[in-house]
Motif scaffolding. Structure first.
Motif, PDB file in Angstrom:
ATOM      1  N   ARG A 104      31.200  21.392  -9.633  1.00 44.32           N
ATOM      2  CA  ARG A 104      31.511  20.304 -10.568  1.00 44.32           C
ATOM      3  C   ARG A 104      30.393  20.148 -11.594  1.00 44.32           C
ATOM      4  O   ARG A 104      30.644  19.916 -12.783  1.00 44.32           O
ATOM      5  N   ALA A 105      29.153  20.272 -11.147  1.00 41.96           N
ATOM      6  CA  ALA A 105      28.005  20.134 -12.047  1.00 41.96           C
ATOM      7  C   ALA A 105      27.964  21.266 -13.066  1.00 41.96           C
ATOM      8  O   ALA A 105      27.672  21.048 -14.250  1.00 41.96           O
ATOM      9  N   ASP A 106      28.240  22.482 -12.617  1.00 44.36           N
ATOM     10  CA  ASP A 106      28.272  23.624 -13.539  1.00 44.36           C
ATOM     11  C   ASP A 106      29.303  23.398 -14.637  1.00 44.36           C
ATOM     12  O   ASP A 106      29.047  23.669 -15.822  1.00 44.36           O
ATOM     13  N   ALA A 107      30.462  22.894 -14.257  1.00 38.87           N
ATOM     14  CA  ALA A 107      31.523  22.638 -15.238  1.00 38.87           C
ATOM     15  C   ALA A 107      31.106  21.542 -16.206  1.00 38.87           C
ATOM     16  O   ALA A 107      31.400  21.610 -17.413  1.00 38.87           O
ATOM     17  N   ARG A 108      30.408  20.535 -15.716  1.00 39.69           N
ATOM     18  CA  ARG A 108      29.964  19.434 -16.572  1.00 39.69           C
ATOM     19  C   ARG A 108      28.936  19.911 -17.593  1.00 39.69           C
ATOM     20  O   ARG A 108      28.964  19.494 -18.765  1.00 39.69           O
ATOM     21  N   VAL A 109      28.041  20.796 -17.206  1.00 37.81           N
ATOM     22  CA  VAL A 109      27.053  21.338 -18.139  1.00 37.81           C
ATOM     23  C   VAL A 109      27.750  22.145 -19.228  1.00 37.81           C
ATOM     24  O   VAL A 109      27.423  22.017 -20.420  1.00 37.81           O
ATOM     25  N   ARG A 110      28.708  22.957 -18.846  1.00 35.39           N
ATOM     26  CA  ARG A 110      29.457  23.731 -19.849  1.00 35.39           C
ATOM     27  C   ARG A 110      30.175  22.797 -20.826  1.00 35.39           C
ATOM     28  O   ARG A 110      30.209  23.045 -22.037  1.00 35.39           O
ATOM     29  N   GLU A 111      30.705  21.703 -20.306  1.00 37.34           N
ATOM     30  CA  GLU A 111      31.401  20.731 -21.155  1.00 37.34           C
ATOM     31  C   GLU A 111      30.449  20.100 -22.162  1.00 37.34           C
ATOM     32  O   GLU A 111      30.765  19.980 -23.355  1.00 37.34           O
ATOM     33  N   LEU A 112      29.257  19.714 -21.710  1.00 35.66           N
ATOM     34  CA  LEU A 112      28.283  19.095 -22.607  1.00 35.66           C
ATOM     35  C   LEU A 112      27.769  20.082 -23.644  1.00 35.66           C
ATOM     36  O   LEU A 112      27.545  19.718 -24.805  1.00 35.66           O
ATOM     37  N   HIS A 113      27.556  21.326 -23.239  1.00 31.84           N
ATOM     38  CA  HIS A 113      27.130  22.344 -24.197  1.00 31.84           C
ATOM     39  C   HIS A 113      28.186  22.527 -25.289  1.00 31.84           C
ATOM     40  O   HIS A 113      27.852  22.640 -26.478  1.00 31.84           O
ATOM     41  N   ALA A 114      29.449  22.527 -24.887  1.00 29.64           N
ATOM     42  CA  ALA A 114      30.528  22.688 -25.863  1.00 29.64           C
ATOM     43  C   ALA A 114      30.627  21.489 -26.795  1.00 29.64           C
ATOM     44  O   ALA A 114      31.089  21.605 -27.936  1.00 29.64           O
ATOM     45  N   GLU A 115      30.169  20.315 -26.325  1.00 30.13           N
ATOM     46  CA  GLU A 115      30.217  19.103 -27.141  1.00 30.13           C
ATOM     47  C   GLU A 115      28.979  18.936 -28.021  1.00 30.13           C
ATOM     48  O   GLU A 115      28.824  17.912 -28.681  1.00 30.13           O
ATOM     49  N   GLY A 116      28.078  19.933 -28.009  1.00 28.04           N
ATOM     50  CA  GLY A 116      26.903  19.882 -28.867  1.00 28.04           C
ATOM     51  C   GLY A 116      25.672  19.291 -28.235  1.00 28.04           C
ATOM     52  O   GLY A 116      24.826  18.721 -28.930  1.00 28.04           O
ATOM     53  N   ALA A 117      25.551  19.405 -26.923  1.00 32.08           N
ATOM     54  CA  ALA A 117      24.360  18.920 -26.228  1.00 32.08           C
ATOM     55  C   ALA A 117      23.720  20.086 -25.475  1.00 32.08           C
ATOM     56  O   ALA A 117      23.797  20.166 -24.240  1.00 32.08           O
ATOM     57  N   PRO A 118      23.076  21.013 -26.190  1.00 33.70           N
ATOM     58  CA  PRO A 118      22.514  22.206 -25.551  1.00 33.70           C
ATOM     59  C   PRO A 118      21.356  21.894 -24.611  1.00 33.70           C
ATOM     60  O   PRO A 118      20.962  22.745 -23.808  1.00 33.70           O
ATOM     61  N   GLU A 119      20.787  20.676 -24.715  1.00 42.87           N
ATOM     62  CA  GLU A 119      19.660  20.321 -23.862  1.00 42.87           C
ATOM     63  C   GLU A 119      20.083  19.984 -22.438  1.00 42.87           C
ATOM     64  O   GLU A 119      19.236  19.847 -21.542  1.00 42.87           O
ATOM     65  N   ALA A 120      21.379  19.825 -22.181  1.00 37.70           N
ATOM     66  CA  ALA A 120      21.858  19.502 -20.837  1.00 37.70           C
ATOM     67  C   ALA A 120      21.517  20.630 -19.870  1.00 37.70           C
ATOM     68  O   ALA A 120      21.730  21.803 -20.166  1.00 37.70           O
ATOM     69  N   ARG A 121      20.985  20.269 -18.715  1.00 35.27           N
ATOM     70  CA  ARG A 121      20.564  21.260 -17.726  1.00 35.27           C
ATOM     71  C   ARG A 121      20.667  20.649 -16.332  1.00 35.27           C
ATOM     72  O   ARG A 121      20.691  19.427 -16.187  1.00 35.27           O
ATOM     73  N   LEU A 122      20.690  21.506 -15.317  1.00 39.91           N
ATOM     74  CA  LEU A 122      20.731  21.045 -13.938  1.00 39.91           C
ATOM     75  C   LEU A 122      19.341  21.177 -13.308  1.00 39.91           C
ATOM     76  O   LEU A 122      18.625  22.145 -13.565  1.00 39.91           O
ATOM     77  N   TYR A 123      19.014  20.218 -12.483  1.00 39.24           N
ATOM     78  CA  TYR A 123      17.701  20.191 -11.808  1.00 39.24           C
ATOM     79  C   TYR A 123      17.943  20.068 -10.306  1.00 39.24           C
ATOM     80  O   TYR A 123      18.610  19.143  -9.851  1.00 39.24           O
TER      81      TYR A 123
END
Length: 279
Positions: free
Chosen positions: A196-215
């Motif tokens: 679920r987290a991986d999918a959420r990061v891809r979603e944010l990247h597509a929305e123009g938030a390249p700084e989103a990352r998982l920790y």
């Protein structure tokens, strides 16, 4: 998939991009677990009245204020990014909020060093302190790479998040996740949360938030992956998290093996010497 008997490993995924800083998780944690009040001092840190995780704060909502440059300087919408040196006047601030908690590490240093067995791994894969067994030695405190576990001043025993072990046994989700109004704190099977987290990061990247990352999501990191991991919108240090945590006891097993080999070698040499003298 990590399993403990027939039970899948459970954990938290905290999506900081939807955290509103309401502190409902902090209140719910204190109420359910009877965690003592830690005061109302604002600490000079905006709306943060708890400051950090500790024996009396098992959930801590961090408030991070960052200056934002005007949209004309950024060349992008005014939601913007943190200002850089000499980059024009501030257009205000952006808030980064995150509800921090014990990470329930795969390789838990606190668990490795506890001499009494007070710390144990549950059937849900979480790490819990048994208060009636803890002797207050404090070995677990420096063994935590995140600085989470702490001794309570009133009685000297160690305390931290239990991921509401009693609620899990009754088929309930942890109090903090139950109280979160935005689903920033998500509870479930760890493998499913990672997907679920991986999918959420891809979603944010597509929305123009390249700084989103998982920790804490990576099972190959210095703690073997966290049972409670996060989606961040900036570097970990901004949220008060170590950039590359490593469990201090990761070489403990190898050290004991080498010590055993060395001890056997010494014993063998002494035996040979003793037999030689007898002859």
């Amino acid at each position: 998939m990590a399993e403990y008997g027939t039970q899948a490993r459970m954990g938290f995924f905290t999506d900081t991009s939807v955290c509103i800083g309401c502190k409902a998780c902090e209140v719910a944690c204190k109420e359910w677990n009877a965690v003592p009040d830690d005061g109302l001092d604002l600490l000079g840190m905006s709306y943060d009245n708890t400051g950090a995780l500790g024996a009396d704060t098992w959930r801590h909502v961090a408030f991070v204020e960052q200056p934002v440059r005007p949209a004309v300087d950024l060349g992008m919408p005014a939601v913007g990014a943190p200002a850089q040196d000499g980059a024009g006047e501030d257009a205000g601030v952006r808030w980064l909020m995150s509800s921090d908690v014990c990470k329930h590490c795969t390789h838990a240093g606190c668990l490795d060093v506890c001499p009494t067995g007070a710390l144990f791994r549950t059937e849900f894969g979480t790490v819990v302190v048994q208060q009636d067994i803890c002797n207050g030695c404090g070995y677990c405190v420096p063994a935590c790479p995140y600085g989470v576990i702490e001794k309570r001043e009133t009685d000297g025993r160690a305390f931290k998040c239990t991921l509401c072990y009693d609620r899990l046994g009754a088929g309930l989700e942890p109090a903090c996740a139950k109280a979160c109004p935005t689903d920033s704190i998500q509870f479930g099977e760890l493998d499913e949360l990672r997907e679920r987290a991986d999918a959420r990061v891809r979603e944010l990247h597509a929305e123009g938030a390249p700084e989103a990352r998982l920790y804490g999501r990576d099972p190959d990191d210095g703690v073997g992956g966290d049972g409670a991991f996060f989606l961040l919108l900036d570097e970990p240090e901004v949220y008060g998290l170590p950039p590359d945590p490593v469990v201090p006891t990761r070489h403990l097993a190898g050290m004991w093996k080498r010590a055993a080999v060395a001890a056997a070698g010494v014993a063998g040499a002494l035996a040979v010497s003793f037999l030689g003298r007898r002859r």
